[in-house]
Design a protein around this motif. Structure first.
Motif, short mmCIF file in Angstrom:
data_model
loop_
_atom_site.label_atom_id
_atom_site.label_comp_id
_atom_site.label_asym_id
_atom_site.label_seq_id
_atom_site.Cartn_x
_atom_site.Cartn_y
_atom_site.Cartn_z
N MET A 74 20.58 -11.29 -13.55
CA MET A 74 19.70 -10.57 -12.63
C MET A 74 19.41 -9.17 -13.17
O MET A 74 18.28 -8.69 -13.08
N ASN A 75 20.44 -8.51 -13.73
CA ASN A 75 20.23 -7.17 -14.30
C ASN A 75 19.30 -7.23 -15.49
O ASN A 75 18.46 -6.35 -15.67
N ASP A 103 25.03 -12.15 -12.05
CA ASP A 103 24.66 -10.75 -11.89
C ASP A 103 24.12 -10.16 -13.18
O ASP A 103 23.17 -9.38 -13.16
N ALA A 104 24.69 -10.53 -14.32
CA ALA A 104 24.21 -10.04 -15.61
C ALA A 104 22.79 -10.54 -15.86
O ALA A 104 21.95 -9.80 -16.37
N LEU A 123 15.80 -7.61 -14.20
CA LEU A 123 15.34 -6.35 -13.63
C LEU A 123 14.95 -5.37 -14.73
O LEU A 123 13.90 -4.74 -14.66
N ILE A 124 15.77 -5.27 -15.77
CA ILE A 124 15.47 -4.36 -16.88
C ILE A 124 14.19 -4.78 -17.58
O ILE A 124 13.32 -3.94 -17.87
#
Length: 95
Positions: A22-23, A19-20, A26-27
């Protein structure tokens, strides 16, 4: 029982790292997109393009956008083709 708990704990940790990542993607994508929009907005003058027998005027912003779009489509197509070739080669190797 302890091994089972450790396995579940490791799965939660892996999911958190995923998840980190993926974030972060995205950022970075949002930041690069914002920079691209900012760059295009500052280059909105009209230029004339001449190629062989054709000549037309187009805004620099639209020209940059079309160049980015062409690069994205070319990269996506090349990646798809290479993934397809790899799967065919693996299939033929296993045969």
């Amino acid at each position: 029982m302890a091994a089972r708990y450790q396995r579940k704990s490791r799965q939660h940790t892996d999911a958190g790292l995923r998840d980190a990542g993926m974030n972060l993607k995205l950022i970075l994508t949002v930041m690069l997109s914002g920079l691209a929009v900012w760059f295009v907005a500052q280059n909105s003058t009209v230029v004339e393009i001449a190629f062989l027998f054709w000549s037309f005027s187009i805004s620099t912003a639209l020209l940059i956008f079309l160049g980015l779009l062409a690069g994205f489509l070319l990269g996506w197509s090349l990646h798809s083709y290479l993934a397809y070739r790899k799967s065919v080669d693996e299939y033929n190797y296993l045969r």
